[in-house]
Design an enzyme around this catalytic site. Sequence first.
Site, PDB file in Angstrom:
ATOM      1  N   LYS A   1      66.046 -28.608  56.502  1.00 14.09           N
ATOM      2  CA  LYS A   1      64.684 -28.080  56.539  1.00 14.09           C
ATOM      3  C   LYS A   1      64.200 -27.102  55.697  1.00 14.09           C
ATOM      4  CE  LYS A   1      64.374 -27.620  60.992  1.00 14.09           C
ATOM      5  NZ  LYS A   1      65.636 -28.074  61.095  1.00 14.09           N
TER       6      LYS A   1
ATOM      7  N   ARG B   1      78.053 -24.462  56.451  1.00 16.02           N
ATOM      8  CA  ARG B   1      77.278 -23.282  56.383  1.00 16.02           C
ATOM      9  C   ARG B   1      78.011 -22.175  56.952  1.00 16.02           C
ATOM     10  NH1 ARG B   1      71.169 -23.754  58.117  1.00 16.02           N
ATOM     11  NH2 ARG B   1      72.009 -23.164  60.409  1.00 16.02           N
TER      12      ARG B   1
END
Length: 192
Positions: free
Chosen positions: A16, A128
């Site tokens: 996002k 990540r």
Amino acid sequence: MTVTRLLIIGPPGAGKGTQAAKIAETYEIPAISTGDIFRANIKGGTELGQRVQAIIESGELVPDTLTNEIVQDRLLQEDAAAGFLLDGYPRNVEQVEALDGMLEGDSLDAVVLLEADTDEVVARLLKRAETEGRADDTEDVIRHRQDVYAQQTEPLIELFTKRGILVSVDGLGGIDEVADRISSALSAQLGR
Ligand code: AMP
């Protein structure tokens, strides 16, 4: 003045933030991420940061009243006059009601749902974790954030579908490929 009020929604790890930056650039509106606001406050050691740090590290949601207040303040800033792209807010039904109140009858123009399956997003977040070292990117917390999303945020999909403003986009693929999909779906919905 054309005012563009957008929201991007999807499971943690769907990408996002990356896509929000691109959409915001296209429509010349600020991308407003509650998660980024909280993280900046934690980093800066502010009172707000101290209040939310443990909550965020556990993967729970920050209380609605506090989150709503922060968004209300942010939306009143000058750069949001021509619109905004919300990322990570609203995250539950109560926050949708609060946002409706803030917008005083001006509703969101479109909600982009970035679709991605759970295994894929968990794998992305674990990756990540290695590069960014976010405190809430440990495997347990990642799984918990997916559960919180499923329980509290997913019901918003039906709500925005009923309002006729939901635009679903497949979030799987390269960054530019997904950005192109969002771009065509959004311009079809907005007519610009
Ligand atoms: P995000 O960067 O959107 O994944 O948000 C990271 C964390 O910040 C979430 O797991 C929550 O703890 C908190 N947070 C972000 N946005 C909200 C929100 N709208 N309501 C409550 N908590 C939030």
